[in-house]
Design a protein around this motif. Sequence first.
Motif, PDB file in Angstrom:
ATOM      1  N   SER A 250      -7.094   1.833  -7.024  1.00  0.00           N
ATOM      2  CA  SER A 250      -6.674   0.728  -6.604  1.00  0.00           C
ATOM      3  C   SER A 250      -7.436   0.467  -5.546  1.00  0.00           C
ATOM      4  CB  SER A 250      -5.897   1.921  -5.237  1.00  0.00           C
ATOM      5  OG  SER A 250      -4.614   2.227  -5.770  1.00  0.00           O
TER       6      SER A 250
ATOM      7  N   VAL B 207      -2.402  11.353  -5.282  1.00  0.00           N
ATOM      8  CA  VAL B 207      -3.205   9.833  -5.346  1.00  0.00           C
ATOM      9  C   VAL B 207      -3.550   9.935  -7.101  1.00  0.00           C
ATOM     10  CG1 VAL B 207      -5.642   9.756  -4.987  1.00  0.00           C
ATOM     11  CG2 VAL B 207      -3.939  10.298  -3.295  1.00  0.00           C
TER      12      VAL B 207
ATOM     13  N   VAL C 223       1.558   5.052   0.590  1.00  0.00           N
ATOM     14  CA  VAL C 223       0.873   5.981   1.293  1.00  0.00           C
ATOM     15  C   VAL C 223       1.058   7.165   1.020  1.00  0.00           C
ATOM     16  CG1 VAL C 223      -0.609   6.434   3.497  1.00  0.00           C
ATOM     17  CG2 VAL C 223      -0.134   4.264   2.890  1.00  0.00           C
TER      18      VAL C 223
ATOM     19  N   ILE D 132      -7.006  -1.288   2.172  1.00  0.00           N
ATOM     20  CA  ILE D 132      -7.290  -0.224   2.595  1.00  0.00           C
ATOM     21  C   ILE D 132      -8.426   0.313   3.715  1.00  0.00           C
ATOM     22  CG2 ILE D 132      -8.822   1.853   2.179  1.00  0.00           C
ATOM     23  CD1 ILE D 132      -7.528   1.574  -1.154  1.00  0.00           C
TER      24      ILE D 132
ATOM     25  N   ALA E  10      -8.386   8.138  -1.846  1.00  0.00           N
ATOM     26  CA  ALA E  10      -8.131   6.601  -2.377  1.00  0.00           C
ATOM     27  C   ALA E  10      -7.762   7.032  -4.053  1.00  0.00           C
ATOM     28  CB  ALA E  10      -8.495   5.016  -2.474  1.00  0.00           C
ATOM     29  N   ASN E  11      -7.005   6.386  -4.486  1.00  0.00           N
ATOM     30  CA  ASN E  11      -7.223   6.589  -6.349  1.00  0.00           C
ATOM     31  C   ASN E  11      -8.349   5.309  -6.797  1.00  0.00           C
ATOM     32  OD1 ASN E  11      -6.310   5.029  -8.630  1.00  0.00           O
ATOM     33  ND2 ASN E  11      -5.680   7.344  -9.012  1.00  0.00           N
TER      34      ASN E  11
ATOM     35  N   LEU F  18       0.767  -0.985  -0.063  1.00  0.00           N
ATOM     36  CA  LEU F  18       0.173   0.356  -0.273  1.00  0.00           C
ATOM     37  C   LEU F  18       0.754   1.552   0.218  1.00  0.00           C
ATOM     38  CD1 LEU F  18      -3.308   1.086   0.418  1.00  0.00           C
ATOM     39  CD2 LEU F  18      -2.836   0.669   2.918  1.00  0.00           C
TER      40      LEU F  18
ATOM     41  N   ASP G 109      -1.305   5.294  -3.231  1.00  0.00           N
ATOM     42  CA  ASP G 109      -2.816   4.750  -3.018  1.00  0.00           C
ATOM     43  C   ASP G 109      -3.794   5.318  -2.993  1.00  0.00           C
ATOM     44  OD1 ASP G 109      -2.767   1.777  -4.912  1.00  0.00           O
ATOM     45  OD2 ASP G 109      -1.350   1.515  -3.045  1.00  0.00           O
ATOM     46  N   ILE G 110      -3.344   6.272  -1.204  1.00  0.00           N
ATOM     47  CA  ILE G 110      -4.480   6.673  -0.597  1.00  0.00           C
ATOM     48  C   ILE G 110      -3.487   7.122   0.452  1.00  0.00           C
ATOM     49  CG2 ILE G 110      -4.142   5.237   1.197  1.00  0.00           C
ATOM     50  CD1 ILE G 110      -6.497   4.970   2.170  1.00  0.00           C
TER      51      ILE G 110
ATOM     52  N   GLN H  12      -9.022  10.403   4.175  1.00  0.00           N
ATOM     53  CA  GLN H  12      -8.967   9.669   3.778  1.00  0.00           C
ATOM     54  C   GLN H  12      -8.971   9.908   2.745  1.00  0.00           C
ATOM     55  OE1 GLN H  12      -5.724   7.816   4.392  1.00  0.00           O
ATOM     56  NE2 GLN H  12      -5.975   9.044   6.231  1.00  0.00           N
TER      57      GLN H  12
ATOM     58  N   LYS I  70      -5.953  -4.439  -3.280  1.00  0.00           N
ATOM     59  CA  LYS I  70      -5.849  -3.314  -2.450  1.00  0.00           C
ATOM     60  C   LYS I  70      -7.236  -2.831  -1.510  1.00  0.00           C
ATOM     61  CE  LYS I  70      -1.347  -2.026  -3.802  1.00  0.00           C
ATOM     62  NZ  LYS I  70      -1.384  -1.001  -5.262  1.00  0.00           N
ATOM     63  N   THR I  71      -8.091  -3.128  -1.957  1.00  0.00           N
ATOM     64  CA  THR I  71      -9.272  -2.486  -1.516  1.00  0.00           C
ATOM     65  C   THR I  71      -8.907  -3.677   0.706  1.00  0.00           C
ATOM     66  OG1 THR I  71     -10.244  -3.054  -3.441  1.00  0.00           O
ATOM     67  CG2 THR I  71     -12.139  -2.739  -1.228  1.00  0.00           C
TER      68      THR I  71
END
Length: 344
Positions: free
Chosen positions: A229, A84, A45, A239, A225-226, A43, A90-91, A223, A235-236
């Motif tokens: 992602s 992002v 960040v 996250i 995210a893309n 991930l 990703d986040i 927060q 990835k989910t």
Amino acid sequence: MRRRIVPALLLPLPLLLSACVSSHSADKSGAAGNTDGKGDVTLNVGDQKGNDEAVLRAAGELKNLPYKIKWSTFTSGPPILEAVSAKAVDIGGVGNTPPVFAAAAKSHIKVVGAKHGTTDGEAILVRKDSPLKKTADLKGKTVAVAQGSSANYQLVASLRKVGLSIKDVKVSYLQPADALAAFSRGKVDAWAIWDPYTAQAQRQTHARVLTTGKGVTNGLNFQVANPSSLDDKKKTKVIKDYLERLRRAQKWVYKHPEAWAKVWGRETGLPYEVALDAVKRTNGTRVYTAVDKSAIASEQEIADTFAELKLTPRRFHFADYVDTRFNGGLPPSSTAPRTFGKGS
């Protein structure tokens, strides 16, 4: 480059670099930082100095990670959202205003998490000997504010609350370093700003609060995210776990304000007393909440306000930039922030 150098006593450089406003820093790139955890999923960040990585590490939430977190440090919220959008991270965590500007620029972002804190540290300050006593007294006066920042919105909303408009004051658009210098030297009559700058100005220049963001700003942080992602199942899942760790870390901050103030001060260059003031007034009061209809409506109001002021290029629906799949079990965004008692 900054137009002047502010004395280190008044504004530590690391804190200055972490200011979360809409204008872009001269250095937009994310500095490569630590990598934590292990596993086949990484991930990426985006973070600011003294923010998510620092609090997760202090709270022990980076231990036994079943995935990797690769940290990249940015100077403010807007560069994080640029990263992002570009899939460089990703986040990342930002304040309530950068997502509005990013969405207005048609960036590829989705708000996935929110936290709600007090707005007592979002203030319009005057010097201790100022004759100004109430918001209406700002009419015809010069107010320093970072253009497009949460403080910019607070200034507009505070004036509107007493029947004034932004045209009724002389706005001096200054970033925090220049604003502090102008405020300290009496070059402006007031300064619209946020914690921990508010706490710093109170401690070091004996500034007086004319009005706060209470009742006029939403006290939200996000927060973001893309979307790509979020389309990745692995990835989910990661996250979701990351957001849960942030929630636990925020609870740790509330239970250990002094310990967090020491870490925060060390990370940002803030004196301990200033950090603790900001923790107990703002930073430590935050509660993770759902990104619900109320939060979206509040952000829509900010977006519409900046569009009317022509600080953003277009109108848009903020809801189009939200992913609510991580809301499950979280309280509403209107949930009251935590408070610290006198004995805490």
